[in-house]
Write a protein that holds these residues in place. Structure first.
Motif, mmCIF file in Angstrom:
data_model
loop_
_atom_site.group_PDB
_atom_site.id
_atom_site.type_symbol
_atom_site.label_atom_id
_atom_site.label_comp_id
_atom_site.label_asym_id
_atom_site.label_seq_id
_atom_site.Cartn_x
_atom_site.Cartn_y
_atom_site.Cartn_z
ATOM 1 N N MET A 35 19.445 -73.400 0.857
ATOM 2 C CA MET A 35 18.336 -73.398 -0.108
ATOM 3 C C MET A 35 18.504 -74.591 -1.072
ATOM 4 S SD MET A 35 16.898 -69.841 -0.539
ATOM 5 C CE MET A 35 17.430 -69.182 -2.137
ATOM 6 N N ASN A 36 17.409 -75.250 -1.324
ATOM 7 C CA ASN A 36 17.459 -76.318 -2.318
ATOM 8 C C ASN A 36 16.908 -75.798 -3.657
ATOM 9 O OD1 ASN A 36 14.646 -76.370 -2.271
ATOM 10 N ND2 ASN A 36 14.628 -77.845 -0.594
ATOM 11 N N GLU A 37 16.761 -76.708 -4.615
ATOM 12 C CA GLU A 37 16.360 -76.257 -5.958
ATOM 13 C C GLU A 37 14.952 -75.638 -6.000
ATOM 14 O OE1 GLU A 37 16.634 -78.771 -9.501
ATOM 15 O OE2 GLU A 37 18.662 -79.240 -8.788
ATOM 16 N N LEU A 38 14.044 -76.203 -5.179
ATOM 17 C CA LEU A 38 12.664 -75.703 -5.188
ATOM 18 C C LEU A 38 12.593 -74.289 -4.628
ATOM 19 C CD1 LEU A 38 10.870 -78.955 -4.032
ATOM 20 C CD2 LEU A 38 10.809 -77.940 -6.322
ATOM 21 N N ASP A 39 13.425 -74.039 -3.593
ATOM 22 C CA ASP A 39 13.519 -72.683 -3.048
ATOM 23 C C ASP A 39 13.845 -71.686 -4.136
ATOM 24 O OD1 ASP A 39 13.176 -73.528 -0.490
ATOM 25 O OD2 ASP A 39 15.296 -73.479 0.052
ATOM 26 N N ARG A 40 14.735 -72.110 -5.032
ATOM 27 C CA ARG A 40 15.318 -71.154 -5.969
ATOM 28 C C ARG A 40 14.521 -70.977 -7.247
ATOM 29 N NH1 ARG A 40 20.647 -73.144 -4.298
ATOM 30 N NH2 ARG A 40 20.388 -74.716 -5.892
ATOM 31 N N LEU A 41 13.425 -71.725 -7.404
ATOM 32 C CA LEU A 41 12.575 -71.531 -8.578
ATOM 33 C C LEU A 41 12.067 -70.091 -8.625
ATOM 34 C CD1 LEU A 41 10.239 -74.688 -8.563
ATOM 35 C CD2 LEU A 41 12.210 -74.249 -10.059
ATOM 36 N N SER A 42 11.935 -69.553 -9.833
ATOM 37 C CA SER A 42 11.259 -68.261 -9.948
ATOM 38 C C SER A 42 9.764 -68.504 -9.769
ATOM 39 C CB SER A 42 11.532 -67.653 -11.321
ATOM 40 O OG SER A 42 10.762 -68.340 -12.291
ATOM 41 N N PRO A 43 8.993 -67.452 -9.448
ATOM 42 C CA PRO A 43 7.550 -67.655 -9.331
ATOM 43 C C PRO A 43 6.953 -68.266 -10.602
ATOM 44 C CG PRO A 43 8.160 -65.524 -8.437
ATOM 45 C CD PRO A 43 9.387 -66.082 -9.074
ATOM 46 N N ALA A 44 7.401 -67.800 -11.781
ATOM 47 C CA ALA A 44 6.848 -68.317 -13.039
ATOM 48 C C ALA A 44 7.167 -69.807 -13.186
ATOM 49 C CB ALA A 44 7.405 -67.532 -14.225
ATOM 50 N N GLU A 45 8.402 -70.187 -12.813
ATOM 51 C CA GLU A 45 8.781 -71.608 -12.907
ATOM 52 C C GLU A 45 7.949 -72.458 -11.946
ATOM 53 O OE1 GLU A 45 13.519 -70.987 -14.106
ATOM 54 O OE2 GLU A 45 12.913 -71.092 -12.000
ATOM 55 N N ALA A 46 7.745 -71.937 -10.729
ATOM 56 C CA ALA A 46 6.952 -72.690 -9.744
ATOM 57 C C ALA A 46 5.513 -72.851 -10.237
ATOM 58 C CB ALA A 46 6.982 -71.964 -8.395
ATOM 59 N N ARG A 47 4.926 -71.764 -10.766
ATOM 60 C CA ARG A 47 3.545 -71.856 -11.263
ATOM 61 C C ARG A 47 3.436 -72.807 -12.446
ATOM 62 N NH1 ARG A 47 3.618 -65.974 -10.585
ATOM 63 N NH2 ARG A 47 3.882 -65.876 -12.839
ATOM 64 N N ASP A 48 4.507 -72.844 -13.275
ATOM 65 C CA ASP A 48 4.503 -73.730 -14.437
ATOM 66 C C ASP A 48 4.477 -75.193 -13.986
ATOM 67 O OD1 ASP A 48 4.573 -73.729 -17.311
ATOM 68 O OD2 ASP A 48 6.540 -74.695 -17.129
ATOM 69 N N LEU A 49 5.262 -75.489 -12.970
ATOM 70 C CA LEU A 49 5.296 -76.836 -12.370
ATOM 71 C C LEU A 49 3.892 -77.222 -11.901
ATOM 72 C CD1 LEU A 49 7.898 -78.550 -11.728
ATOM 73 C CD2 LEU A 49 7.752 -77.677 -9.403
ATOM 74 N N ILE A 50 3.235 -76.261 -11.238
ATOM 75 C CA ILE A 50 1.883 -76.487 -10.706
ATOM 76 C C ILE A 50 0.881 -76.651 -11.848
ATOM 77 C CG2 ILE A 50 -0.013 -75.368 -9.455
ATOM 78 C CD1 ILE A 50 2.284 -74.018 -7.710
ATOM 79 N N ARG A 51 1.006 -75.791 -12.844
ATOM 80 C CA ARG A 51 0.068 -75.797 -13.962
ATOM 81 C C ARG A 51 0.144 -77.117 -14.741
ATOM 82 N NH1 ARG A 51 -0.282 -70.688 -18.123
ATOM 83 N NH2 ARG A 51 0.244 -69.615 -16.172
#
Lengths: 263, 263
Positions: free
Chosen positions: B1-17
């Motif tokens: 797993m790399n760092e993007l795999d390990r993002l929480s859903p909230a962190e991933a959505r924040d990146l997108i937002r």
């Protein structure tokens, strides 16, 4: 099996439609799924469907009619929900105003019918697995309780989940979870096992609806989401008109119970 | 797993937002369920929800917003469907008119957002069971086909089911059925195994959408209901406005994939 057991769903509905069966439907057309009825004006239909969608355990939707139609096209395309149930209850402004044996003249173009799964299906599955169901053995109504579990709100619809309780022998509890998990369309797996206090039930011998049943030594009280929930929640909204089946007087679908097993 | 795999859903959505992720979401916040988006005017919402209800295999509903709200309260109560998806497509009168990275100004009080389950969840389950998924191995889109299976009509919504195809080794076909049956909320069990002709598919190497994948000796083509179905059906109605995610650019929920397993 007696003759009534062996009726096809169409034959059983025909008997009901002709007014020759005004009793509860338990035991009619054995092996076929029976459903709870809720009829609401179109104006409330989206919110109610959304409520069911958000609360699938107490409100498992089997079929929804097109507005104005009384035909449950998915589960019994030749049936008529306005005459094929032995007894109906009519509520106006949240109060029951009458019981009737048909609702033909009430079903106007504004009406939407919802059929929701009922516990008969998973109770048959439990018994087929040799797991005793006490209230059926006794010929009583299942005991039902209001809980402190809040349903997920949808528009005007909100309220606590109502659950039914069945005492299950300790050795059968795991199997009872497995067996009922197969049937998410008819309430599915239990919502709670073992500690009634923690879901807000203080006395198992004083149910809010139905009859109390005894819990023997070596048995665990197991709680399933109950189809009374959507009726209670809908009543709370005090719709101008709402129609349901009378307790135990269900709609008989053309679908075999086993068809609702997901595996 | 790399760092993007390990993002929480909230962190991933924040990146997108924040506009820092405009690519497909596959691999982001691994282990959390991603969903398809369909946004429609309130006037069509009941019929569309009814269509999904009647066709749960192609249209498994994960969440529906209150009219006017962009918050998917069940699956990600802190998210905003109008900004948390990397790329949207806007259709007017059935034609795609633009792609955008947010739809904040389009989400007026008339809009209802639907999140539908997607195949990522059951593909992870297949791979976790050692069953190979060819298009993922190749980094391609799954091949999708229009079939001769008609969806059950609801109001103005009707049309054929679209399916996706995955070649499965003969020895794994039974296990593939079992594994995906656990996940009815994300398309569930296959709709067909083995004979594409009988569901109206004449050439497996000419999919209607996505990329063709090779079927090796000893493999069986297995077909699952596909989330493109509701988009195709909705488009057919030519709504004044309809908004979807762009292919592969999904919404990331707070719900772990395994939570959708019925057993």
């Amino acid at each position: 099996m007696n003759e009534l057991d062996r009726l096809s769903p169409a034959e059983a509905r025909d008997l009901i439609r002709r007014g020759e069966w005004e009793k509860p439907t338990s035991g009619l057309a054995n092996g076929y799924t029976q459903g709870n009825l809720v009829v609401l004006p179109k104006e409330l239909a989206f919110e109610f469907l959304l409520f069911c969608q958000r609360n699938p355990k107490p409100c498992p939707v089997l079929d929804v009619t097109e507005p104005g139609s009384a035909v449950p096209a998915l589960v019994a395309p030749n049936a008529d929900l306005s005459v094929d149930i032995p007894k109906y209850r009519v509520y106006r402004g949240g109060e029951m105003t009458e019981e009737r044996t048909d609702i033909k003249e009430l079903w106007n173009e504004d009406m939407v019918g919802f059929l929701l799964g009922c516990s008969f299906t998973f109770e048959h599955a439990l018994m087929n697995n040799g797991i005793p169901v006490r209230h059926i053995e006794r010929g009583w109504n299942v005991p039902m309780f209001k809980t402190n579990i809040q349903c997920v709100k949808a528009g005007r619809f909100e309220g606590p989940m109502v659950v039914s309780m069945r005492p299950i022998p300790e050795k059968d509890v795991v199997r009872a979870v497995q067996v009922t998990s197969r049937f998410p369309s008819v309430h599915g797996a239990p919502v709670h096992i073992g500690n009634p206090e923690s879901i807000g039930i203080h006395d198992l011998y004083q149910p809010d609806f139905g009859d109390p049943v005894q819990i023997h030594e070596g048995e665990v009280p197991v709680f399933w989401a109950c189809g009374v929930t959507p009726q209670a929640v809908a009543m709370h909204v005090k719709p101008e008109i709402m129609i349901t089946h009378a307790p135990g007087h269900m709609f008989i679908t053309d679908i075999r119970d086993e068809k609702y097993g997901v595996l």
